[in-house]
Scaffold this active site. Sequence first.
Site, PDB file in Angstrom:
ATOM      1  N   THR A 428       1.821   0.563   0.080  1.00 24.08           N
ATOM      2  CA  THR A 428       0.609   1.243   0.545  1.00 24.08           C
ATOM      3  C   THR A 428       0.972   2.533   1.283  1.00 24.08           C
ATOM      4  O   THR A 428       2.129   2.761   1.622  1.00 24.08           O
ATOM      5  CB  THR A 428      -0.229   0.333   1.461  1.00 24.08           C
ATOM      6  OG1 THR A 428      -0.473  -0.877   0.801  1.00 24.08           O
ATOM      7  CG2 THR A 428      -1.546   0.932   1.865  1.00 24.08           C
ATOM      8  N   THR A 446      -3.796   2.252  -1.768  1.00 26.96           N
ATOM      9  CA  THR A 446      -2.809   1.257  -2.163  1.00 26.96           C
ATOM     10  C   THR A 446      -2.946   0.888  -3.634  1.00 26.96           C
ATOM     11  O   THR A 446      -4.028   1.032  -4.213  1.00 26.96           O
ATOM     12  CB  THR A 446      -2.998  -0.024  -1.306  1.00 26.96           C
ATOM     13  OG1 THR A 446      -1.958  -0.952  -1.615  1.00 26.96           O
ATOM     14  CG2 THR A 446      -4.332  -0.691  -1.577  1.00 26.96           C
ATOM     15  N   GLU A 467      -3.708  -5.775  -6.902  1.00 29.14           N
ATOM     16  CA  GLU A 467      -4.399  -6.043  -5.627  1.00 29.14           C
ATOM     17  C   GLU A 467      -4.939  -7.460  -5.512  1.00 29.14           C
ATOM     18  O   GLU A 467      -5.117  -7.981  -4.403  1.00 29.14           O
ATOM     19  CB  GLU A 467      -5.564  -5.049  -5.470  1.00 29.14           C
ATOM     20  CG  GLU A 467      -5.887  -4.703  -4.039  1.00 29.14           C
ATOM     21  CD  GLU A 467      -4.801  -3.855  -3.409  1.00 29.14           C
ATOM     22  OE1 GLU A 467      -4.350  -4.206  -2.320  1.00 29.14           O
ATOM     23  OE2 GLU A 467      -4.384  -2.844  -4.013  1.00 29.14           O
ATOM     24  N   SER A 491      -8.422  -7.469   2.856  1.00 23.74           N
ATOM     25  CA  SER A 491      -7.359  -6.486   3.089  1.00 23.74           C
ATOM     26  C   SER A 491      -6.952  -6.510   4.553  1.00 23.74           C
ATOM     27  O   SER A 491      -7.666  -7.040   5.407  1.00 23.74           O
ATOM     28  CB  SER A 491      -7.871  -5.094   2.714  1.00 23.74           C
ATOM     29  OG  SER A 491      -6.958  -4.107   3.128  1.00 23.74           O
TER      30      SER A 491
HETATM   31  N1  GLU Z   1      -2.965  -4.971  -0.310  1.00 21.77           N
HETATM   32  C1  GLU Z   1      -2.718  -4.767   1.097  1.00 21.77           C
HETATM   33  C2  GLU Z   1      -3.974  -4.882   1.898  1.00 21.77           C
HETATM   34  O1  GLU Z   1      -5.000  -4.500   1.435  1.00 21.77           O
HETATM   35  C3  GLU Z   1      -2.209  -3.423   1.299  1.00 21.77           C
HETATM   36  C4  GLU Z   1      -0.943  -3.311   0.613  1.00 21.77           C
HETATM   37  C5  GLU Z   1       0.115  -3.641   1.543  1.00 21.77           C
HETATM   38  O2  GLU Z   1       0.376  -2.803   2.397  1.00 21.77           O
HETATM   39  O3  GLU Z   1       0.659  -4.725   1.408  1.00 21.77           O
HETATM   40  O4  GLU Z   1      -3.920  -5.332   2.996  1.00 21.77           O
END
Ligand code: GLU
Length: 618
Positions: A428, A446, A467, A491
Amino acid sequence: MMFRRFAVPFVGVAASLSLVVPPGNAQATLDSQISTGTLSHGGPAKVPVAEGYGGAVSTVDLDASKAALSILRQGGNAMDAAVAGAATLGVTEPYSAGLAGGGFLVYYDARRHRVSTIDGREKAPQAMTETSFQENGAPIPFADAVTSGLSVGVPGSVAQWELALRRYGTISLKEALKPAADVAANGFTVDQTFYDQTAQNAARFADFTSTAALYLPNGAPPPVGSTFRNPDLAATYRELGRRGGEWLYEGRLGDELVATVKAPPVRPGSTRVVRPGLMQTSDLRAYRALEREPSKVVYNGMEVYGMAPPSSGGSTVGEALNILEALPKVGLHEYLEASRLAFADRNVFVGDPGYVNVPLKELLSDGFAKERACLIGDFAMPHPASAGQPDGSYTGCQFEGNSITPQATPGDAAKADQADEKPEGPETTHLVVADRWGNVAAYNITIEQTGGSGIVVPGRGFLLNNELTDFSFGPAPGDPNLPAPGKRPRSSMAPTIILKNGRPLLAVGSPGGATIITTVLQILVNRYEFGMSLPDALFAPRASQRNTAATQVEQAFLDRYGPELTAKGHTLTVAPGPPVGEIGAATGLEFLPHGKIQAVAERTRRGGGSALVVSPRP
Ligand code: GLU
C-alpha cells in the site's frame, strides 16, 4: 490544461526546493543523501522534509511527488494533484497501487470548510459468499488466495478518481492522468525498493506470462539504476483519459480485466494452483465510489477526521486517541495499551456498514473511551483483551488496575486474536497534498499485497488487486468481516486530517496493513503527547500492538525502550517485514505559523520518500 474553478493564472516560483534537516542529524542526513545520490542541483531532489508556501506534497516516490507538484504549479488544486500523484504511483509503485486497486481519500475542502471522504474500496463480486474462501469447511491456504483470481475485488480507484475530480477537482481525468502516462512512457529509474519488491515476487510473477513479460525482462528483476518503461500502461492511461471510466466499468478494458480474473494467464508448465475469480462484467457495471461522512473525534482540542467503515482506520485511531485523552498520563505503555483495546473492539465490531451494524458513534464516544481507559493499569493487560460493549451505557472506572472483567462473549477475544494473525508487510502507499487555497488531501491507495494478485492484465500494463484477502476467510460465525455478495472488505487504511479552530493543521497516513493504524496513532502520540516535531514524530522508531500477544517493534525501538516496556509486562518482537524490522512508510504535512507548510516523508523506511513544496521561500 483547463481549470473549471480557480482560473487565476499561477505565478511561477523558483524551481529549487528547500531541504530541512531534522535537528541532531544534520550532517548524517546530508551525507546519506549525497552518498545515495538523492541530492541534485537545479531540480527537485528526493528529500524527506520540505518547507514553504503555495502548496506541498509528500509521497514515497520522487516521480509521484513531482507529478503532483506539477499539477499544483499549473494552478490545479489538492484534489487534482492527489489524483495525478496516485496515478503516477501506479507507475512507479505498481506493486502497491494501480488503476485496478482501491483506496480511501479524506479531503478538507477550504471553500466549504468541511472534511469529506471518498470510498473507492474494492467490492466482492455478486457471486461471492461467506464460504468462498473455504474448501471442505476449512479456510483455503492464505498464500493460495493471495495469488489467485478469487481474491480480485471489483476495482474502485478509477471510479474514485472520477468522483473526486467531479466533486472537488478542477481538471479532467485525462489531464490528471497525463503526468503518469508520461512517466510510464519515458520510464523511471529502478531503485533498490523496486528491485527488492520485484525480487520478492519473482517466483509468482514468473508463473504468469503477462507479468513475467512486464516485470521480469530477460527473466529477472530489472537492475537497480536501469530505466523501466511501461508503454502498455502509458497507452492504457491515455485511452482511459480519452474514454473515461466507462471504458473500464462498461467497456473493453473491463471485458479484458474480467477475462483475466476468470482465466489468469498461467505459464504453461507451471504447477501453481491458481483459483479463478468470480467477477463478471455486471459487477464492474454496478461499482460506485461513495462519498461518506468522515469519522471524527475531538482530541486535545483538535478535530481528528478519518476514514469511516468499511475502513477501521478512523474508528480505531479515534477510539485509541479518546482512550489516551481519558488517562491521567500518556507514555509508550499507555500508547500500546490503548491500541490493544481499540483493536479488540475493531475486530469484533467493524465491517462494511452496508452489511453490518457498526456502532461507530459509540465506539468514538467519550463514555466508551473512559470505560475502556479504566482497564489500563501500570502493567500490560493479559492477552488477549476482550472487546468492550459500546452500547451507550457506561459505568466509568469500575474496573481498576489490570483486572479485566469480560465484557463481551468469550468467543470475541479469540476472534480478536485471530484477526491479526495475517502477516502485515509494507504494502500500500499514502500521499498528502495541500494547495495554496488550503485544501488538503490525505489519500491511501492499494492493491493489497505487495504485487497484488501477481497477475498483469495482458497488454495493459497493470496488476490486479488481491484485496478480497482482507475478508476473514471463516468459518467464523458472527465475524463482521466475512465475505458476502457486493461487500467491501474491512480495511485498516487511515488517512487522517486534523483541524484546529476550524482550520487544517496536519495530515498524515501510512501503508502497512493493520500496522497503518498504529503508525498513524504513534505519529499523533509522538506529535501531541510527546511534543515532537512532525519530522521527528514520523522518523521515530515504531511499535505496533494490535491485540496480539507480542508487540511488533522496530529494532531501534527495542534497543531504546525494550527494558522499560518489558519491565511493564510487554513482550516485544522485531517486526517481520519485509523489510525485516520496518513498520510503515508514512507521509504527512503540517501547517506552520504564517501560512508555511511543512511536508514530511520517510527518511529511510522503504528507501525514503519525497517531500516537495511549491515555493520554498524561508
Ligand atoms: N488491504 C489493506 C487494508 O485495506 C491495505 C494493504 C496493506 O497495507 O496491507 O487495510
